[in-house]
Enzyme design. Sequence first.
Site, short mmCIF file in Angstrom:
data_model
loop_
_atom_site.label_atom_id
_atom_site.label_comp_id
_atom_site.label_asym_id
_atom_site.label_seq_id
_atom_site.Cartn_x
_atom_site.Cartn_y
_atom_site.Cartn_z
N ASP A 1 -6.81 4.26 -4.69
CA ASP A 1 -7.52 4.14 -3.41
C ASP A 1 -8.17 5.52 -3.21
OD1 ASP A 1 -7.75 2.18 -0.93
OD2 ASP A 1 -7.45 4.15 -0.07
N LYS B 1 0.87 -1.19 0.00
CA LYS B 1 0.00 0.00 0.00
C LYS B 1 0.90 1.22 0.00
CE LYS B 1 -4.41 0.98 0.13
NZ LYS B 1 -5.54 0.16 -0.36
P1 NDP Z 1 -13.00 7.71 -3.02
O1 NDP Z 1 -11.98 8.73 -2.76
O2 NDP Z 1 -13.52 7.51 -4.40
O3 NDP Z 1 -14.26 7.92 -2.06
C1 NDP Z 1 -14.12 8.04 -0.68
C2 NDP Z 1 -15.45 8.46 -0.10
O4 NDP Z 1 -15.32 8.52 1.33
C3 NDP Z 1 -15.87 9.86 -0.55
O5 NDP Z 1 -17.27 9.92 -0.64
C4 NDP Z 1 -15.33 10.74 0.57
O6 NDP Z 1 -15.98 12.00 0.70
C5 NDP Z 1 -15.62 9.86 1.78
N1 NDP Z 1 -14.73 10.24 2.90
C6 NDP Z 1 -13.38 10.21 2.92
N2 NDP Z 1 -12.90 10.68 4.08
C7 NDP Z 1 -13.98 11.05 4.80
C8 NDP Z 1 -14.15 11.62 6.07
N3 NDP Z 1 -13.10 11.93 6.84
N4 NDP Z 1 -15.43 11.85 6.50
C9 NDP Z 1 -16.50 11.56 5.72
N5 NDP Z 1 -16.40 11.02 4.48
C10 NDP Z 1 -15.16 10.77 4.04
O7 NDP Z 1 -12.37 6.34 -2.47
P2 NDP Z 1 -12.81 4.85 -2.75
O8 NDP Z 1 -14.28 4.78 -3.00
O9 NDP Z 1 -11.87 4.27 -3.72
O10 NDP Z 1 -12.46 4.18 -1.33
C11 NDP Z 1 -13.40 4.10 -0.27
C12 NDP Z 1 -12.96 3.02 0.69
O11 NDP Z 1 -12.90 1.76 0.01
C13 NDP Z 1 -11.57 3.22 1.31
O12 NDP Z 1 -11.58 2.65 2.61
C14 NDP Z 1 -10.68 2.37 0.41
O13 NDP Z 1 -9.50 1.96 1.08
C15 NDP Z 1 -11.60 1.20 0.16
N6 NDP Z 1 -11.32 0.38 -1.02
C16 NDP Z 1 -11.17 0.94 -2.25
C17 NDP Z 1 -10.94 0.13 -3.34
C18 NDP Z 1 -10.86 0.67 -4.73
O14 NDP Z 1 -10.70 -0.13 -5.66
N7 NDP Z 1 -10.98 1.97 -4.95
C19 NDP Z 1 -10.77 -1.33 -3.21
C20 NDP Z 1 -11.02 -1.82 -1.87
C21 NDP Z 1 -11.26 -0.98 -0.84
P3 NDP Z 1 -15.43 13.26 -0.14
O15 NDP Z 1 -15.87 13.01 -1.56
O16 NDP Z 1 -16.10 14.43 0.48
O17 NDP Z 1 -13.95 13.26 -0.02
O1 2IT Z 2 -7.87 -1.57 -0.89
C1 2IT Z 2 -7.80 -2.07 -2.03
O2 2IT Z 2 -7.94 -3.28 -2.23
C2 2IT Z 2 -7.56 -1.17 -3.16
N1 2IT Z 2 -7.47 0.04 -2.98
C3 2IT Z 2 -7.36 -1.73 -4.55
C4 2IT Z 2 -5.96 -2.19 -4.74
C5 2IT Z 2 -5.61 -2.65 -6.13
O3 2IT Z 2 -4.42 -2.96 -6.30
O4 2IT Z 2 -6.45 -2.72 -7.02
#
Ligand code: NDP
Ligand code: 2IT
Length: 457
Positions: free
Chosen positions: A174, A126
Amino acid sequence: MSKYAESVLASVKAKNANEPEFIQAVDEVLTTLGPVLDANPQYEQNAILERMVEPERVIIFRVPWVDDKGIVRVNRGYRIQMNSAIGPYKGGLRFDPTVNLSVLKFLAFEQVFKNSLTTLPMGGGKGGSDFDPKNSPHTPGKRCSDAEVMRFCQSFMTELFRHIGADTDVPAGDMNVGGREIGYMFGQYKRLANEWTGVLTGKALPFGGSLIRPEATGYGDVYFAENMLAKRGETFEGKVCAISGSGNVASFAAEKLLQLGAKVITLSDRSGAIYVKDGITKELLAEVMNLKNVKRGELSELANEAAGIKFFPKVNSWQLADKIDAAFPCARQNELNGDDAKYLLSHGCKLVAEGANMPSTPDAIAQFVGAKIMYSPGKASNAGGVATSGLEMSQNSLRLSWSREEVDAKLKGIMKAIHDNAWEAAAKYGHEGNYVVGANIAGFTKVADAMVAQGVC
Ligand code: NDP
Ligand code: 2IT
């Protein structure tokens, strides 16, 4: 808890006292491994746990860049290369002011088990930076311009490139790292390395991206939940669902739930949460996606009482409705606490499928497990994103691309395999229906066996 795990946990706490998120993640895994550690003394003899909690390598570097006013800014960049026993390091990059060593070590630790669960050959890593694309350094409250994000990404990759590679370490997105950032970083890597390889995943389609990768984490979360429901002979038709977040994971979880006939009543972001009693429509969801991905705005802008869209400032999605069948935490770590869990359980919630990493606090998890509802930890139910990254790597190596239907079918198959493996591992060790125990044991065993076979390294 096994004596062996207890002693390793004590030493992790002593050595990393200022890393609360990392300790929380290690604690959650180690407390569930007792049965498998007791049955396999070779793990202790080979110091498998001691090695798993120590990253193979931590890289910390300076990221200097120039903002639109010509002022030099400096951020901190990181890559945690946690474990490469079963494949190249693999895991996302997060750009957020809350990024620090503790947060990235927790994410890298979780990633090792998650990637093992996907059935694909990927180790865990990460990285990221404390760079805040949502807060321009010269105009606080305003977003960084595209040009600033590009200059930051180029500088970040100028150092990172020497540590990664298609067979060494393959980063992806992420929080706050999506298609735009991956594009800028890929361009810079290609320039520096003078080679075109699948060194990053989450790329756009014209340069080696995979169909379904943007959708994969959210869709995969819902596919995992469908498998949990199927065990009880149920489907999502008519189920009332609360989702937190409105980014990549949340929006595609919502899209899939709507396709399956569920009613999605909430989404949230840093500004607060929207609540739509009659359910978010396809059209409103399209507006949310445009607002977050193109206009890069806040959910508060969608408030519209006349249209039934209520906005609640600075709250999350959990305590807004009188009845909730299922909850999907898809925003960030520790966003669902003990009070939220209590509220959900007393308002009908029978299923929680984590899309984010470690979104439920230990208190919330204890309540879900104690109530014996269908509860899946992120490392199992959000693994569809990295699994599809694995499929992107395969397509890049083969120099071809699969159709949308092919990738979606593979993703569905992988989510079912993760579900079934976690279910069977839990049952084997006397914890039927406990996906926390099942996912941890199933993810751990494959990596541990690979480490034993590879000797002390
Ligand atoms: P994004 O940046 O696309 O979205 C994150 C969301 O969480 C946004 O709506 C953001 O709001 C909100 N958020 C972040 N910080 C805060 C906070 N302090 N208070 C309230 N809301 C908050 O990220 P992802 O959708 O990619 O990731 C979301 C989660 O999923 C994370 O935990 C990530 O590690 C996990 N994840 C992501 C993967 C991926 O492929 N992208 C894979 C597996 C897990 P705002 O828009 O206002 O910033
Ligand atoms: O938390 C996660 O699994 C991710 N942000 C995706 C990682 C990846 O290599 O696709």
